[in-house]
Design a protein around this motif. Structure first.
Motif, mmCIF file in Angstrom:
data_model
loop_
_atom_site.group_PDB
_atom_site.id
_atom_site.type_symbol
_atom_site.label_atom_id
_atom_site.label_comp_id
_atom_site.label_asym_id
_atom_site.label_seq_id
_atom_site.Cartn_x
_atom_site.Cartn_y
_atom_site.Cartn_z
ATOM 1 N N LEU A 16 0.931 -1.069 -0.045
ATOM 2 C CA LEU A 16 0.150 -0.116 0.068
ATOM 3 C C LEU A 16 0.895 1.211 -0.028
ATOM 4 O O LEU A 16 0.694 2.129 -0.554
ATOM 5 C CB LEU A 16 -0.992 -0.209 1.104
ATOM 6 N N ALA A 17 1.691 1.442 0.687
ATOM 7 C CA ALA A 17 2.742 2.593 0.880
ATOM 8 C C ALA A 17 3.472 2.729 -0.536
ATOM 9 O O ALA A 17 3.515 3.942 -0.875
ATOM 10 C CB ALA A 17 4.105 2.188 1.945
ATOM 11 N N GLU A 18 3.709 1.581 -1.220
ATOM 12 C CA GLU A 18 4.328 1.984 -2.528
ATOM 13 C C GLU A 18 3.253 2.253 -3.532
ATOM 14 O O GLU A 18 3.439 3.370 -4.248
ATOM 15 C CB GLU A 18 4.702 0.361 -3.136
ATOM 16 N N ALA A 19 1.987 1.888 -3.426
ATOM 17 C CA ALA A 19 0.974 2.473 -4.370
ATOM 18 C C ALA A 19 0.580 3.761 -4.164
ATOM 19 O O ALA A 19 0.554 4.536 -4.887
ATOM 20 C CB ALA A 19 -0.282 1.427 -4.166
ATOM 21 N N LEU A 20 0.446 3.932 -2.777
ATOM 22 C CA LEU A 20 0.492 5.448 -2.433
ATOM 23 C C LEU A 20 1.347 6.400 -2.805
ATOM 24 O O LEU A 20 1.054 7.568 -3.099
ATOM 25 C CB LEU A 20 0.010 5.503 -0.857
ATOM 26 N N GLY A 21 2.686 6.047 -2.580
ATOM 27 C CA GLY A 21 3.764 6.710 -3.135
ATOM 28 C C GLY A 21 3.940 6.981 -4.450
ATOM 29 O O GLY A 21 3.978 8.153 -5.190
ATOM 30 N N ASP A 22 3.463 6.128 -5.287
ATOM 31 C CA ASP A 22 3.162 6.148 -6.920
ATOM 32 C C ASP A 22 2.177 7.238 -7.224
ATOM 33 O O ASP A 22 2.174 7.571 -8.162
ATOM 34 C CB ASP A 22 2.922 4.830 -7.501
ATOM 35 N N ASP A 23 1.166 7.180 -6.253
ATOM 36 C CA ASP A 23 0.033 8.241 -6.564
ATOM 37 C C ASP A 23 0.430 9.543 -6.219
ATOM 38 O O ASP A 23 -0.674 10.314 -6.101
ATOM 39 C CB ASP A 23 -1.295 7.384 -5.855
ATOM 40 N N GLY A 24 1.552 9.788 -5.772
ATOM 41 C CA GLY A 24 1.792 11.085 -5.197
ATOM 42 C C GLY A 24 1.889 11.304 -3.636
ATOM 43 O O GLY A 24 1.898 12.623 -3.431
ATOM 44 N N THR A 152 6.981 15.643 -11.837
ATOM 45 C CA THR A 152 7.604 14.676 -11.288
ATOM 46 C C THR A 152 6.947 14.407 -9.964
ATOM 47 O O THR A 152 6.074 15.198 -9.564
ATOM 48 C CB THR A 152 9.157 14.974 -11.001
ATOM 49 N N ALA A 153 6.977 13.427 -9.419
ATOM 50 C CA ALA A 153 6.324 13.109 -8.127
ATOM 51 C C ALA A 153 6.789 14.061 -7.262
ATOM 52 O O ALA A 153 5.784 14.439 -6.312
ATOM 53 C CB ALA A 153 6.797 11.637 -7.581
ATOM 54 N N THR A 154 8.050 14.526 -6.987
ATOM 55 C CA THR A 154 8.334 15.424 -5.853
ATOM 56 C C THR A 154 7.702 16.983 -6.517
ATOM 57 O O THR A 154 7.184 17.402 -5.276
ATOM 58 C CB THR A 154 9.928 15.540 -5.594
#
Length: 221
Positions: A16-24, A152-154
């Motif tokens: 979940l943390a990875e999916a949420l990170g990919d979502d910004g 970019t994500a950041t």
């Protein structure tokens, strides 16, 4: 935006943390009520995702306690308890939405987006401040409503946080805290300056104001 994830299943929490990170999103993870309460007392979160089956107490009691303490952030409950009675109890204790296991990550993200839109009073995924338009789903920004740039994500995390707090001076430490989770090896504070510079090159040098010795501000008009 920074989210709190309270889930004691390590594999699920990591996924979940990875999916949420990919979502910004920036995510702080906790595996126990004790850690989650400590984080809530010191950090600022836009939303919490809470599993009810926890090793050191009742997730339902935690929800009620947070509401009694005045925490108003949206809370999405994850649980294997799928009867309608369980859902009613969870909602009455303070949950804003309820997702039963197993679930698809896409559904969790959709529910999360809906809760955040409801919190901000918006019915659309397009965030608008002073001529800027930010599509929170595609992570694109426009200054004229026609030409869209992919961030970019950041860059996306930084701009979204500024746009959710217009006319508020935000310090470098506040911005850095929103960009990186506590368990990450956070970059040096001067990286905030680097990404502010990148956003100014994309959006215009006057869009984000510098308040010397205080931080940065995005004006609403």
């Amino acid at each position: 935006m920074k989210l709190l994830l309270l889930e004691d299943d390590d594999l699920l929490a990591e996924s979940l943390a990875e999916a949420l990170g990919d979502d910004g999103y920036s995510v702080d993870s906790a595996t126990s009520i004790r850690v989650a309460e400590s984080l809530m007392a010191t950090e600022e979160y836009a939303l919490a995702i809470v599993d009810l089956g926890l090793p050191d107490g009742s997730g339902l009691d935690l929800l009620q306690r947070w509401r009694e303490q005045g925490h108003r952030l949206p809370i999405l409950v994850l649980t294997a308890r799928d009867t309608w009675e369980d859902k009613v109890i969870g909602l009455r204790r303070g949950a804003d939405d309820y997702l039963t296991k197993p679930f698809h990550e896409a559904e969790l993200l959709a529910r999360l987006h809906a809760l955040l839109r409801r919190r901000s009073g918006g019915l659309t995924q397009i965030l608008t401040v002073n001529g800027l338009q930010l599509d929170e789903h595609t992570q694109r920004v426009s200054t004229d409503g026609a030409t869209w740039q992919v961030l970019t994500a950041t860059e996306f995390r930084l701009l979204r946080y500024l746009m959710h707090h217009p006319d508020r001076v935000l310090s470098k430490s506040q911005l850095l805290d929103q960009l990186y989770a506590l368990d990450q090896d956070a970059a040096a504070p001067n990286l905030v300056e680097v990404y502010i510079g990148r956003l100014r090159r994309r959006l215009g040098k006057d869009v984000i104001q510098t308040r010397r010795g205080q931080g940065y501000l995005l004006a609403s008009r």
